[in-house]
Design a protein around this motif. Structure first.
Motif, PDB file in Angstrom:
ATOM      1  N   LEU A  58       0.824  -1.209   0.000  1.00  0.00           N
ATOM      2  CA  LEU A  58       0.000   0.000   0.000  1.00  0.00           C
ATOM      3  C   LEU A  58       0.855   1.255   0.000  1.00  0.00           C
ATOM      4  O   LEU A  58       0.554   2.224  -0.711  1.00  0.00           O
ATOM      5  CB  LEU A  58      -0.923  -0.005   1.217  1.00  0.00           C
ATOM      6  CG  LEU A  58      -1.937   1.133   1.315  1.00  0.00           C
ATOM      7  CD1 LEU A  58      -2.876   1.135   0.122  1.00  0.00           C
ATOM      8  CD2 LEU A  58      -2.737   1.043   2.609  1.00  0.00           C
ATOM      9  N   GLY A  59       1.943   1.256   0.781  1.00  0.00           N
ATOM     10  CA  GLY A  59       2.824   2.426   0.799  1.00  0.00           C
ATOM     11  C   GLY A  59       3.413   2.725  -0.565  1.00  0.00           C
ATOM     12  O   GLY A  59       3.457   3.885  -1.002  1.00  0.00           O
ATOM     13  N   ASN A  60       3.862   1.687  -1.240  1.00  0.00           N
ATOM     14  CA  ASN A  60       4.435   1.882  -2.570  1.00  0.00           C
ATOM     15  C   ASN A  60       3.375   2.220  -3.611  1.00  0.00           C
ATOM     16  O   ASN A  60       3.649   2.948  -4.579  1.00  0.00           O
ATOM     17  CB  ASN A  60       5.218   0.631  -2.985  1.00  0.00           C
ATOM     18  CG  ASN A  60       6.490   0.462  -2.170  1.00  0.00           C
ATOM     19  OD1 ASN A  60       7.222   1.424  -1.935  1.00  0.00           O
ATOM     20  ND2 ASN A  60       6.763  -0.749  -1.719  1.00  0.00           N
ATOM     21  N   LEU A  61       2.148   1.721  -3.405  1.00  0.00           N
ATOM     22  CA  LEU A  61       1.053   2.084  -4.300  1.00  0.00           C
ATOM     23  C   LEU A  61       0.684   3.551  -4.122  1.00  0.00           C
ATOM     24  O   LEU A  61       0.479   4.277  -5.113  1.00  0.00           O
ATOM     25  CB  LEU A  61      -0.156   1.192  -4.020  1.00  0.00           C
ATOM     26  CG  LEU A  61      -1.372   1.385  -4.932  1.00  0.00           C
ATOM     27  CD1 LEU A  61      -1.021   1.062  -6.378  1.00  0.00           C
ATOM     28  CD2 LEU A  61      -2.537   0.506  -4.455  1.00  0.00           C
ATOM     29  N   LEU A  92       5.317   3.885   4.926  1.00  0.00           N
ATOM     30  CA  LEU A  92       5.094   5.274   4.506  1.00  0.00           C
ATOM     31  C   LEU A  92       6.202   6.241   4.916  1.00  0.00           C
ATOM     32  O   LEU A  92       6.224   7.381   4.436  1.00  0.00           O
ATOM     33  CB  LEU A  92       3.761   5.770   5.081  1.00  0.00           C
ATOM     34  CG  LEU A  92       2.507   5.062   4.581  1.00  0.00           C
ATOM     35  CD1 LEU A  92       1.295   5.488   5.390  1.00  0.00           C
ATOM     36  CD2 LEU A  92       2.279   5.340   3.096  1.00  0.00           C
ATOM     37  N   ARG A  93       7.094   5.825   5.788  1.00  0.00           N
ATOM     38  CA  ARG A  93       8.127   6.742   6.267  1.00  0.00           C
ATOM     39  C   ARG A  93       8.951   7.263   5.091  1.00  0.00           C
ATOM     40  O   ARG A  93       9.348   6.530   4.192  1.00  0.00           O
ATOM     41  CB  ARG A  93       9.034   6.046   7.289  1.00  0.00           C
ATOM     42  CG  ARG A  93       9.813   4.886   6.737  1.00  0.00           C
ATOM     43  CD  ARG A  93      10.612   4.141   7.808  1.00  0.00           C
ATOM     44  NE  ARG A  93      11.549   5.022   8.496  1.00  0.00           N
ATOM     45  CZ  ARG A  93      12.391   4.594   9.439  1.00  0.00           C
ATOM     46  NH1 ARG A  93      12.433   3.308   9.781  1.00  0.00           N
ATOM     47  NH2 ARG A  93      13.214   5.449  10.006  1.00  0.00           N
ATOM     48  N   THR A 119       9.849   4.991  17.813  1.00  0.00           N
ATOM     49  CA  THR A 119      11.277   5.191  17.530  1.00  0.00           C
ATOM     50  C   THR A 119      11.518   5.615  16.082  1.00  0.00           C
ATOM     51  O   THR A 119      12.666   5.851  15.703  1.00  0.00           O
ATOM     52  CB  THR A 119      12.086   3.908  17.819  1.00  0.00           C
ATOM     53  OG1 THR A 119      11.522   2.812  17.079  1.00  0.00           O
ATOM     54  CG2 THR A 119      12.070   3.585  19.303  1.00  0.00           C
ATOM     55  N   VAL A 120      10.460   5.711  15.289  1.00  0.00           N
ATOM     56  CA  VAL A 120      10.593   6.206  13.915  1.00  0.00           C
ATOM     57  C   VAL A 120      10.443   7.723  13.955  1.00  0.00           C
ATOM     58  O   VAL A 120       9.373   8.244  14.273  1.00  0.00           O
ATOM     59  CB  VAL A 120       9.548   5.573  12.981  1.00  0.00           C
ATOM     60  CG1 VAL A 120       9.674   6.165  11.572  1.00  0.00           C
ATOM     61  CG2 VAL A 120       9.725   4.058  12.938  1.00  0.00           C
ATOM     62  N   LEU A 121      11.519   8.431  13.635  1.00  0.00           N
ATOM     63  CA  LEU A 121      11.553   9.886  13.810  1.00  0.00           C
ATOM     64  C   LEU A 121      11.464  10.656  12.494  1.00  0.00           C
ATOM     65  O   LEU A 121      11.682  11.865  12.477  1.00  0.00           O
ATOM     66  CB  LEU A 121      12.843  10.275  14.549  1.00  0.00           C
ATOM     67  CG  LEU A 121      13.083   9.576  15.893  1.00  0.00           C
ATOM     68  CD1 LEU A 121      14.376  10.079  16.527  1.00  0.00           C
ATOM     69  CD2 LEU A 121      11.904   9.784  16.836  1.00  0.00           C
ATOM     70  N   ASP A 122      11.137   9.980  11.400  1.00  0.00           N
ATOM     71  CA  ASP A 122      11.002  10.681  10.125  1.00  0.00           C
ATOM     72  C   ASP A 122      10.002  11.825  10.273  1.00  0.00           C
ATOM     73  O   ASP A 122       8.962  11.684  10.939  1.00  0.00           O
ATOM     74  CB  ASP A 122      10.514   9.723   9.045  1.00  0.00           C
ATOM     75  CG  ASP A 122      11.522   8.631   8.728  1.00  0.00           C
ATOM     76  OD1 ASP A 122      11.947   8.555   7.572  1.00  0.00           O
ATOM     77  OD2 ASP A 122      11.882   7.877   9.652  1.00  0.00           O
TER      78      ASP A 122
END
Length: 412
Positions: A58-61, A92-93, A119-122
């Motif tokens: 889904l993210g790549n779509l 999605l990051r 912990t994902v800081l994007d």
């Protein structure tokens, strides 16, 4: 998806990109288990959970579709009981033109599930610890989409299984599993059948299996395997689909009382009547109780069966499989599927149990099942083992749609 949606060559690139990082070249391998059962391992993606299969795609779509619309931006909102959030974030990051807001119930996920998210800081990732249950998080998402002015102003998009692309991607591994446990039928003979036991919370995963069956996959039986939050089992066993308090269990990703995708299934079982479904769901929203007709209940029972598995049975199943199958370790959610499947064993039809997550995401529960001594030789895989050392970022908000809307306005 037709070539008008995504050209075939580009779709192949999206698929390769989505699954190229999975830790098993088969992506979703099937392995033998105890008592003639099979286990469909859905946890080889980046976050060690089955949601990766759909959300990497889904993210790549989303990324491809935005490329076709220069200047277009999306604000993705999602609710998670534990696994959808981290899978969506990993999908999605860093995506150009996408802001990602994930709500999870504060204090109601496993520590590793929470760490995987915060912990994902994007800069485009925004985690919200909501003061409530998963059902509250899901309600806020629905209310955001119901606010047409806000939805259009911020170009909202969904990552929960209310997004049809999620279900579409999940149908594929039912077909893949079928091909792994069957041999081609002899000429003139009917194709062999397979049954599936599916740990079920929000109903999206088993609905994908039902759609696969409608497309022709020879499925004998679909088992709705619930934990102690058993609203779906109560429906199948007694016709009782009524709201009650959410109970915290060893399988937090299934600690749900209102299953969003169940509406889709009821729509089909009611003859695809939007008017009848609207009347049914309006009554449920007003009273907290669904009033299915005998015909609707019978139609549902003709397609699926259900089982309720207690925390005690979860621990017993993890211990039993570990003892009898060379130390193979189930996570609590997968154990629910296995325990339910054992009540429907057949020597003629293979039974595939969906393994939704890696045991390492629920170390505390697995330790309770196996004991500290058995866990001494079990190291957490990376990157899970190092999550506790990383910097975190999260916004804690009250259980309020308005508060979430304001945070989105301030962040976008």
């Amino acid at each position: 998806l037709s070539d008008d949606d995504v050209p075939s060559a580009r779709l192949k690139q999206i698929i390769d990109k989505s699954y190229g990082s999975f830790r098993d070249v088969r992506v979703t391998p099937v392995k033998p288990l105890v008592d003639g059962l099979h286990v469909l391992e859905l946890f080889h993606g980046p976050t060690f959970a089955f949601k990766d299969v759909a959300l990497q795609f889904l993210g790549n779509l989303f990324e491809y579709l935005l490329e076709q619309r220069p200047g277009k931006k999306l604000t993705v909102v999602g609710a998670t009981s534990g696994d959808t959030g981290s899978s969506a974030i990993q999908g999605l990051r860093g995506k150009k033109g996408v802001e990602c807001f994930i709500m999870y119930p504060d204090g109601r996920t496993s520590p590793i599930q929470e760490q995987q998210m915060i912990t994902v800081l994007d800069p485009n990732v925004h985690n919200i610890a909501l003061g409530g249950t998963f059902d509250d998080c899901q309600r806020v998402v629905k209310e955001l989409f119901a606010d047409s002015g806000f939805r259009d102003e911020y170009s909202l998009a969904a990552v929960n299984s209310i997004n049809w692309a999620r279900i579409l991607a999940q149908t594929v591994y039912y077909v893949h599993a079928y091909l792994q446990v069957t041999a081609p039928a002899e000429p003139g003979s009917p194709p062999p059948k397979v049954s599936f036991s599916v740990p079920t919370g929000n109903f999206g995963d088993i609905l994908a299996g039902w759609y696969a069956k409608q497309m022709g996959l020879p499925i004998e039986r679909l088992i709705v395997a619930t934990n102690e939050n058993d609203i779906l089992h109560r429906f199948w066993s007694a016709g009782d689909y009524s709201k009650s308090a959410v109970t915290q269990t060893l399988s937090p990703s299934m600690d749900i009382q209102i299953s969003s995708n169940f509406e889709r299934f009821l729509f089909h079982m009611g003859g695809d009547s939007t008017d009848d479904l609207a009347k049914l769901m309006h009554g449920f929203e007003a009273t907290g109780k669904l009033e299915p007709s005998e015909a609707l209940l019978a139609a549902c029972r003709s397609q699926m069966v259900s089982e309720r598995i207690s925390d005690k049975e979860v621990l017993e199943t993890i211990a039993d499989v570990h003892l009898r199958h060379n130390g193979y370790t189930l996570d609590p959610h997968s154990a629910i599927g296995v325990a339910a499947a054992k009540r429907h064993l057949s020597t003629e039809v293979p039974m595939v149990c969906l393994a939704c997550a890696h045991w390492a995401k629920f170390k505390s529960a697995v330790t309770s099942a196996l004991g500290a001594e058995a866990m001494d030789g079990k190291a957490l895989p990376e990157p899970l083992a190092s999550l506790h050392t990383l910097e975190t970022r999260v916004k804690r908000l009250p259980n309020s749609t308005g508060a979430v809307q304001q945070f989105i306005r301030e962040s976008v």
